[in-house]
Motif scaffolding. Structure first.
Motif, PDB file in Angstrom:
ATOM      1  N   ALA A  91      50.187 -34.256  33.139  1.00  0.00           N
ATOM      2  CA  ALA A  91      51.496 -34.420  32.496  1.00  0.00           C
ATOM      3  C   ALA A  91      51.452 -33.977  31.034  1.00  0.00           C
ATOM      4  CB  ALA A  91      51.947 -35.877  32.594  1.00  0.00           C
ATOM      5  N   LEU A  92      50.380 -34.317  30.337  1.00  0.00           N
ATOM      6  CA  LEU A  92      50.250 -33.927  28.930  1.00  0.00           C
ATOM      7  C   LEU A  92      50.105 -32.412  28.789  1.00  0.00           C
ATOM      8  CD1 LEU A  92      47.860 -36.753  27.652  1.00  0.00           C
ATOM      9  CD2 LEU A  92      50.261 -36.435  27.028  1.00  0.00           C
ATOM     10  N   ILE A  93      49.254 -31.817  29.633  1.00  0.00           N
ATOM     11  CA  ILE A  93      49.062 -30.369  29.561  1.00  0.00           C
ATOM     12  C   ILE A  93      50.346 -29.646  29.953  1.00  0.00           C
ATOM     13  CG2 ILE A  93      47.852 -28.412  30.614  1.00  0.00           C
ATOM     14  CD1 ILE A  93      45.336 -30.078  30.659  1.00  0.00           C
ATOM     15  N   GLY A  94      51.103 -30.225  30.889  1.00  0.00           N
ATOM     16  CA  GLY A  94      52.384 -29.626  31.242  1.00  0.00           C
ATOM     17  C   GLY A  94      53.327 -29.577  30.050  1.00  0.00           C
ATOM     18  N   ALA A  95      53.387 -30.661  29.288  1.00  0.00           N
ATOM     19  CA  ALA A  95      54.231 -30.683  28.095  1.00  0.00           C
ATOM     20  C   ALA A  95      53.729 -29.695  27.052  1.00  0.00           C
ATOM     21  CB  ALA A  95      54.266 -32.095  27.510  1.00  0.00           C
ATOM     22  N   GLU A  96      52.412 -29.629  26.876  1.00  0.00           N
ATOM     23  CA  GLU A  96      51.822 -28.667  25.945  1.00  0.00           C
ATOM     24  C   GLU A  96      52.144 -27.239  26.361  1.00  0.00           C
ATOM     25  OE1 GLU A  96      47.323 -28.511  24.654  1.00  0.00           O
ATOM     26  OE2 GLU A  96      47.679 -27.172  26.349  1.00  0.00           O
ATOM     27  N   SER A  97      52.016 -26.942  27.648  1.00  0.00           N
ATOM     28  CA  SER A  97      52.264 -25.586  28.145  1.00  0.00           C
ATOM     29  C   SER A  97      53.715 -25.161  27.932  1.00  0.00           C
ATOM     30  CB  SER A  97      51.901 -25.492  29.625  1.00  0.00           C
ATOM     31  OG  SER A  97      50.525 -25.743  29.826  1.00  0.00           O
ATOM     32  N   ARG A  98      54.639 -26.087  28.160  1.00  0.00           N
ATOM     33  CA  ARG A  98      56.049 -25.748  27.951  1.00  0.00           C
ATOM     34  C   ARG A  98      56.320 -25.437  26.486  1.00  0.00           C
ATOM     35  NH1 ARG A  98      56.337 -29.837  31.838  1.00  0.00           N
ATOM     36  NH2 ARG A  98      56.725 -31.495  30.304  1.00  0.00           N
ATOM     37  N   HIS A 109      43.766 -38.587  23.930  1.00  0.00           N
ATOM     38  CA  HIS A 109      43.914 -37.294  24.615  1.00  0.00           C
ATOM     39  C   HIS A 109      44.704 -36.259  23.835  1.00  0.00           C
ATOM     40  CE1 HIS A 109      42.382 -39.694  27.863  1.00  0.00           C
ATOM     41  NE2 HIS A 109      43.518 -40.321  28.063  1.00  0.00           N
ATOM     42  N   ILE A 110      45.046 -36.506  22.570  1.00  0.00           N
ATOM     43  CA  ILE A 110      45.780 -35.505  21.807  1.00  0.00           C
ATOM     44  C   ILE A 110      45.091 -35.261  20.465  1.00  0.00           C
ATOM     45  CG2 ILE A 110      47.988 -36.056  22.896  1.00  0.00           C
ATOM     46  CD1 ILE A 110      48.783 -37.549  20.349  1.00  0.00           C
ATOM     47  N   LEU A 111      45.258 -34.044  19.943  1.00  0.00           N
ATOM     48  CA  LEU A 111      44.690 -33.674  18.650  1.00  0.00           C
ATOM     49  C   LEU A 111      45.747 -33.005  17.798  1.00  0.00           C
ATOM     50  CD1 LEU A 111      41.201 -32.114  19.520  1.00  0.00           C
ATOM     51  CD2 LEU A 111      41.702 -34.408  18.675  1.00  0.00           C
ATOM     52  N   PRO A 112      46.091 -33.587  16.655  1.00  0.00           N
ATOM     53  CA  PRO A 112      46.990 -32.949  15.704  1.00  0.00           C
ATOM     54  C   PRO A 112      46.177 -32.115  14.709  1.00  0.00           C
ATOM     55  CG  PRO A 112      46.523 -35.166  14.981  1.00  0.00           C
ATOM     56  CD  PRO A 112      45.729 -34.954  16.253  1.00  0.00           C
ATOM     57  N   PRO A 113      46.842 -31.422  13.793  1.00  0.00           N
ATOM     58  CA  PRO A 113      46.107 -30.681  12.766  1.00  0.00           C
ATOM     59  C   PRO A 113      45.300 -31.597  11.864  1.00  0.00           C
ATOM     60  CG  PRO A 113      48.391 -29.943  12.899  1.00  0.00           C
ATOM     61  CD  PRO A 113      48.294 -31.198  13.717  1.00  0.00           C
ATOM     62  N   GLY A 114      44.227 -31.045  11.316  1.00  0.00           N
ATOM     63  CA  GLY A 114      43.379 -31.781  10.389  1.00  0.00           C
ATOM     64  C   GLY A 114      42.327 -30.848   9.815  1.00  0.00           C
ATOM     65  N   SER A 139      55.782 -36.565  24.155  1.00  0.00           N
ATOM     66  CA  SER A 139      56.829 -36.090  23.244  1.00  0.00           C
ATOM     67  C   SER A 139      56.235 -35.238  22.130  1.00  0.00           C
ATOM     68  CB  SER A 139      57.587 -37.277  22.653  1.00  0.00           C
ATOM     69  OG  SER A 139      58.274 -37.994  23.656  1.00  0.00           O
ATOM     70  N   LEU A 140      55.076 -35.645  21.602  1.00  0.00           N
ATOM     71  CA  LEU A 140      54.413 -34.866  20.555  1.00  0.00           C
ATOM     72  C   LEU A 140      53.935 -33.528  21.091  1.00  0.00           C
ATOM     73  CD1 LEU A 140      52.365 -37.749  18.907  1.00  0.00           C
ATOM     74  CD2 LEU A 140      54.237 -36.483  17.830  1.00  0.00           C
ATOM     75  N   ALA A 141      53.407 -33.523  22.322  1.00  0.00           N
ATOM     76  CA  ALA A 141      52.961 -32.272  22.928  1.00  0.00           C
ATOM     77  C   ALA A 141      54.146 -31.346  23.179  1.00  0.00           C
ATOM     78  CB  ALA A 141      52.213 -32.557  24.230  1.00  0.00           C
ATOM     79  N   ALA A 142      55.256 -31.912  23.643  1.00  0.00           N
ATOM     80  CA  ALA A 142      56.446 -31.111  23.914  1.00  0.00           C
ATOM     81  C   ALA A 142      57.034 -30.524  22.637  1.00  0.00           C
ATOM     82  CB  ALA A 142      57.495 -31.959  24.627  1.00  0.00           C
ATOM     83  N   ALA A 143      56.787 -31.197  21.500  1.00  0.00           N
ATOM     84  CA  ALA A 143      57.270 -30.701  20.209  1.00  0.00           C
ATOM     85  C   ALA A 143      56.306 -29.702  19.579  1.00  0.00           C
ATOM     86  CB  ALA A 143      57.495 -31.878  19.258  1.00  0.00           C
ATOM     87  N   GLY A 144      55.182 -29.426  20.252  1.00  0.00           N
ATOM     88  CA  GLY A 144      54.218 -28.467  19.727  1.00  0.00           C
ATOM     89  C   GLY A 144      53.437 -28.977  18.540  1.00  0.00           C
ATOM     90  N   MET A 145      53.322 -30.302  18.405  1.00  0.00           N
ATOM     91  CA  MET A 145      52.635 -30.895  17.270  1.00  0.00           C
ATOM     92  C   MET A 145      51.165 -31.206  17.540  1.00  0.00           C
ATOM     93  SD  MET A 145      54.676 -31.161  14.626  1.00  0.00           S
ATOM     94  CE  MET A 145      55.284 -29.539  15.095  1.00  0.00           C
ATOM     95  N   VAL A 146      50.767 -31.234  18.805  1.00  0.00           N
ATOM     96  CA  VAL A 146      49.397 -31.588  19.168  1.00  0.00           C
ATOM     97  C   VAL A 146      48.921 -30.702  20.313  1.00  0.00           C
ATOM     98  CG1 VAL A 146      49.677 -34.004  18.467  1.00  0.00           C
ATOM     99  CG2 VAL A 146      50.129 -33.342  20.842  1.00  0.00           C
ATOM    100  N   ARG A 147      47.610 -30.620  20.461  1.00  0.00           N
ATOM    101  CA  ARG A 147      47.005 -30.026  21.644  1.00  0.00           C
ATOM    102  C   ARG A 147      46.328 -31.134  22.441  1.00  0.00           C
ATOM    103  NH1 ARG A 147      43.604 -24.957  19.380  1.00  0.00           N
ATOM    104  NH2 ARG A 147      42.813 -26.596  18.016  1.00  0.00           N
ATOM    105  N   ILE A 148      46.110 -30.878  23.709  1.00  0.00           N
ATOM    106  CA  ILE A 148      45.567 -31.900  24.598  1.00  0.00           C
ATOM    107  C   ILE A 148      44.054 -31.754  24.681  1.00  0.00           C
ATOM    108  CG2 ILE A 148      45.699 -32.956  26.878  1.00  0.00           C
ATOM    109  CD1 ILE A 148      48.320 -32.872  25.101  1.00  0.00           C
ATOM    110  N   PHE A 149      43.362 -32.871  24.441  1.00  0.00           N
ATOM    111  CA  PHE A 149      41.906 -32.922  24.509  1.00  0.00           C
ATOM    112  C   PHE A 149      41.533 -34.092  25.407  1.00  0.00           C
ATOM    113  CE2 PHE A 149      37.755 -33.366  21.837  1.00  0.00           C
ATOM    114  CZ  PHE A 149      37.022 -32.909  22.912  1.00  0.00           C
TER     115      PHE A 149
END
Length: 284
Positions: free
Chosen positions: A167-174, A82-87, A145-155
């Protein structure tokens, strides 16, 4: 179009589609884990029979190979769903690989040298033979934790639990609202649906006002622009009607409402995004 638009993600959508994933179930995974001597939670004993619930075990990671994949001490690789980092993009080499290293470094800082609690997902293995699992470190969910650090987006992958994605999108949004990590410089961004100013063959988060809902075949097409032949459209699988209605979001009430969708873009009468899971669409 800004230069950062050339940066994209190395994720083939088939990797996230159940049809493209291995049929390697958690029950089958247990057999291999016990044979390998891996200990499961429960007093440090090896389970001799498949449990009724999710399969969990303790492990140590020795490397972070990118922003979502760990290599365990026994050589196996674990991917966080459910997460995507840069690539790199599918069709274009990535000139600056710094973001990949940055995301991997954050994952390494969070996970290496610590005991990991690994809870296999279902299916437990992707099409490349990597384990799919939710991973906890000191009681903290690693993907969150990765989403909260702005390192990934939620997919959201098909079949994702709504509470998990929320919960994941909430961390991403914050992280986005605070301008943390890749949200700080526009590397990550929510794109405006109208007018469409984004590339296809990549994952995007797109937000805009639905102008019209048009049933086409087995989809409900959400049209965001005045000309469906060139503007952005999101296609919702017809099976989602009942689920969206249960969430208080009947498809027929969407025109005139602000909607955010996330998924893989392709070119079909302008940029087109297919939504096959209700967690892929949110209303503010």
């Amino acid at each position: 179009m800004r230069s950062f638009r050339k940066r994209a993600f190395a994720v083939q959508y088939a990797d996230w589609d159940r049809a493209g994933q291995s049929r390697f179930s958690r029950r089958a995974a247990l057999t291999g884990l016990v044979a390998a001597g891996t200990l499961a939670f429960g007093g440090g004993r090896a389970w001799g029979a498949a449990p009724a619930g999710a399969l969990s075990f303790l492990a140590e990671a020795v490397a972070a190979e990118d922003g979502r994949m760990l290599r365990l001490a026994d050589g196996r690789r674990v991917v966080l769903p459910h997460i995507l980092p840069p690539g790199p993009d599918r069709h274009e080499a990535m000139a600056d690989t710094g973001p990949i290293r940055d995301a991997a470094r954050v994952l390494a800082d969070l996970a290496l040298g610590r005991v990991l609690g690994i809870d296999l997902s279902d299916p437990a293995q992707d099409r490349h033979g990597r384990l799919r699992a939710r991973v906890a470190v000191d009681g903290m969910d690693l993907a969150e934790s990765l989403a909260a650090a702005g390192m990934v987006r939620i997919f959201p992958e098909p079949g994702a639990e709504p509470e998990r994605i929320a919960a994941l999108i909430g961390a991403e949004s914050r992280a986005r609202m605070a301008g943390i990590g890749f949200w700080s410089d526009g590397y990550f961004a929510v794109q405006a649906a109208d007018p469409p100013d984004f590339a296809v063959d990549r994952f995007e988060i797109v937000s805009g006002i639905v102008r019209k809902v048009t049933p086409v075949g087995d989809r409900d097409h959400l049209e965001f622009g005045p000309n469906w032949r060139v503007d952005f459209t999101a296609g919702l699988d017809r099976s989602l009607r009942r689920e969206l209605a249960a969430r208080g979001q009947p498809v027929d009430t969407l025109p005139g409402r602000a909607v955010t969708v996330r998924g893989w873009l392709r070119s079909w009468n302008g940029p087109f995004m297919e939504i096959r899971d209700p967690t892929g669409i949110t209303l503010p």
